[in-house]
Design a protein around this motif. Structure first.
Motif, mmCIF file in Angstrom:
data_model
loop_
_atom_site.group_PDB
_atom_site.id
_atom_site.type_symbol
_atom_site.label_atom_id
_atom_site.label_comp_id
_atom_site.label_asym_id
_atom_site.label_seq_id
_atom_site.Cartn_x
_atom_site.Cartn_y
_atom_site.Cartn_z
ATOM 1 N N GLY A 166 0.822 -1.207 0.000
ATOM 2 C CA GLY A 166 0.000 0.000 0.000
ATOM 3 C C GLY A 166 0.849 1.246 0.000
ATOM 4 N N ASP A 167 0.180 2.371 -0.112
ATOM 5 C CA ASP A 167 0.811 3.666 -0.236
ATOM 6 C C ASP A 167 0.366 4.558 0.915
ATOM 7 O OD1 ASP A 167 0.927 6.580 -1.294
ATOM 8 O OD2 ASP A 167 2.095 5.460 -2.763
ATOM 9 N N ALA A 168 1.271 5.371 1.412
ATOM 10 C CA ALA A 168 0.937 6.266 2.528
ATOM 11 C C ALA A 168 -0.186 7.228 2.172
ATOM 12 C CB ALA A 168 2.176 7.054 2.947
ATOM 13 N N LYS A 195 -1.633 14.806 2.316
ATOM 14 C CA LYS A 195 -2.551 13.687 2.078
ATOM 15 C C LYS A 195 -2.223 12.522 3.005
ATOM 16 C CE LYS A 195 -5.410 10.857 -0.011
ATOM 17 N NZ LYS A 195 -6.857 10.876 0.344
ATOM 18 N N ALA A 196 -0.941 12.246 3.200
ATOM 19 C CA ALA A 196 -0.542 11.163 4.096
ATOM 20 C C ALA A 196 -0.952 11.459 5.530
ATOM 21 C CB ALA A 196 0.965 10.939 4.004
ATOM 22 N N ALA A 197 -0.833 12.709 5.961
ATOM 23 C CA ALA A 197 -1.270 13.086 7.309
ATOM 24 C C ALA A 197 -2.776 12.883 7.464
ATOM 25 C CB ALA A 197 -0.892 14.543 7.591
ATOM 26 N N ARG A 201 -4.985 10.393 10.086
ATOM 27 C CA ARG A 201 -6.147 10.813 10.867
ATOM 28 C C ARG A 201 -7.333 9.884 10.597
ATOM 29 N NH1 ARG A 201 -7.560 12.602 15.469
ATOM 30 N NH2 ARG A 201 -8.044 10.397 15.258
ATOM 31 N N ARG A 202 -7.507 9.469 9.369
ATOM 32 C CA ARG A 202 -8.643 8.613 9.000
ATOM 33 C C ARG A 202 -8.578 7.245 9.660
ATOM 34 N NH1 ARG A 202 -9.662 4.567 5.570
ATOM 35 N NH2 ARG A 202 -7.565 4.603 4.635
ATOM 36 N N VAL A 203 -7.410 6.624 9.703
ATOM 37 C CA VAL A 203 -7.332 5.228 10.148
ATOM 38 C C VAL A 203 -7.136 5.085 11.652
ATOM 39 C CG1 VAL A 203 -6.445 4.511 7.901
ATOM 40 C CG2 VAL A 203 -4.831 4.977 9.764
ATOM 41 N N VAL A 204 -6.745 6.159 12.345
ATOM 42 C CA VAL A 204 -6.507 6.066 13.783
ATOM 43 C C VAL A 204 -7.811 6.302 14.542
ATOM 44 C CG1 VAL A 204 -5.308 7.102 15.750
ATOM 45 C CG2 VAL A 204 -4.088 6.691 13.609
ATOM 46 N N ALA A 252 4.370 19.235 12.543
ATOM 47 C CA ALA A 252 3.332 19.658 13.494
ATOM 48 C C ALA A 252 2.182 20.343 12.770
ATOM 49 C CB ALA A 252 3.933 20.587 14.542
ATOM 50 N N ARG A 253 2.503 21.238 11.845
ATOM 51 C CA ARG A 253 1.459 21.930 11.081
ATOM 52 C C ARG A 253 0.648 20.939 10.253
ATOM 53 N NH1 ARG A 253 1.142 23.216 6.029
ATOM 54 N NH2 ARG A 253 3.346 22.709 5.664
ATOM 55 N N LEU A 254 1.327 19.991 9.603
ATOM 56 C CA LEU A 254 0.633 19.027 8.762
ATOM 57 C C LEU A 254 -0.359 18.187 9.564
ATOM 58 C CD1 LEU A 254 3.668 17.812 6.617
ATOM 59 C CD2 LEU A 254 1.622 18.956 5.715
ATOM 60 N N LEU A 255 0.050 17.714 10.739
ATOM 61 C CA LEU A 255 -0.835 16.882 11.539
ATOM 62 C C LEU A 255 -1.971 17.682 12.153
ATOM 63 C CD1 LEU A 255 1.828 14.560 13.188
ATOM 64 C CD2 LEU A 255 0.232 13.982 11.358
#
Length: 326
Positions: A166-168, A195-197, A201-204, A252-255
């Motif tokens: 899979g891809d991040a 997009k990876a961040a 968020r989606r899977v956690v 930090a900004r991305l997350l």
């Protein structure tokens, strides 16, 4: 990257210290489902699997007898009160004080089938498969078939580790399906870190934790009297070698933008005083050769620079950012 490079980098003293701190930041404990994005050749998956299973294994012969006995008379009955309010008893366990925990509801995603076994066998093939026993799980995701092949070879005897191609940017997981997730020096290579961040968020699950770590290669400093060549080498790395060379300072900004409310940042200087250990990470002769061939580095100055680095007392450092988010 090659398997040999990743293994060598992980076994340097700075690599071991850093990975230990990263593991602590994840706050792993038994029963969790953990995702490693960009797992590579499974360098860290067995250690994570041990953390989510450690301390959770029961007394196997006793539990085998208890479960067999429980299946005969019904665990709900065993978990209830006996006559005159006395706790029912099991031939193997004596007091049934531990049986309510065995009959608790099982979390979604936890296997619940019971292997064929009798108390006389004295052991169960896979303790994580007992009814109600949450052994934890580790999921490694990588897009490189070579890395996954090596990861499967290393983890083939550990049923608690699952490996997925899979891809991040598009994780092959359901929403809210993991308790912990990490991406170790992955964002620097991605086409779209934002997009990876968002995928993390989606899977956690709500209340879960994410740990992301990446260097800021703009801070790479290699000690040498020829500071111009040292700076030119850093510029070459940041402009031609690493796709997102300064993403460490942006984590930090991305997350936060992805929807994580609690974001904590740590920054540490990764210090090398041994040339061989530094080269396992920085690959200075290889990158310098490419820099010379591209015209970004002066050939004569760079050869002299490399010669001094390999023979004189060595000092190099860069800043590594680790962000924990929930």
């Amino acid at each position: 990257m090659t398997v040999a490079y990743l293994h060598h980098a992980a076994t340097t003293d700075p690599g071991r210290r850093y990975k230990s701190r990263l593991m602590s930041a994840l706050d792993l404990h038994p029963g969790l489902t953990v995702l490693d994005v960009g797992c590579g050749p499974a360098t860290d998956l067995p250690a994570m699997a041990a953390e989510v299973a450690s301390g959770a294994a029961p007394d196997l012969p006793a539990m085998a007898a208890a479960v067999t006995s429980g299946l005969a008379c019904g665990l709900p009955a065993m978990a209830g009160s006996g006559p005159a309010g006395l706790a029912p008893r099991s031939p193997a366990l004596g007091s049934a004080s531990d049986l309510p925990a065995m009959s608790r509801p099982v979390r979604p995603g936890t296997a619940t089938h019971l292997p064929a076994v009798s108390p006389a066998e004295g052991a169960l093939p896979n303790t994580g498969r007992l009814v109600g026993f949450d052994a934890g799980r580790v999921i490694g995701v990588d897009r490189d078939p070579m890395m996954l092949d090596e990861a499967r070879r290393r983890c083939e005897t550990d049923a608690s580790i699952e490996l997925l191609a899979g891809d991040a940017h598009h994780l092959p997981l359901d929403d809210a399906s993991v308790d912990r997730a990490r991406a170790d020096r992955v964002f620097q290579h991605l086409a779209d870190p934002a997009k990876a961040a968002a995928e993390l968020r989606r899977v956690v699950r709500p209340g879960g934790r994410v740990v992301v770590a990446d260097p800021d290669w703009d801070t790479l400093a290699i000690a040498d009297p020829d500071t111009a060549t040292s700076r030119a080498f850093t510029r070459y790395v940041t402009t031609h070698v690493i796709r997102n060379a300064t993403v460490g300072r942006e984590l930090a900004r991305l997350l936060h933008t992805a929807g994580f409310d609690r974001v904590e940042v740590t920054a540490e200087a990764i210090l090398f005083t041994d040339y061989a250990e530094a080269d396992a990470i920085l690959r200075m002769p290889e990158q310098a050769r490419r820099g010379r061939e591209s015209g970004a580095l002066d050939p004569h100055a760079t050869r002299a620079w490399l010669s001094r680095l390999a023979t004189a007392p060595f000092v190099a450092t860069f800043t590594l950012f680790t962000v924990t988010a929930a």
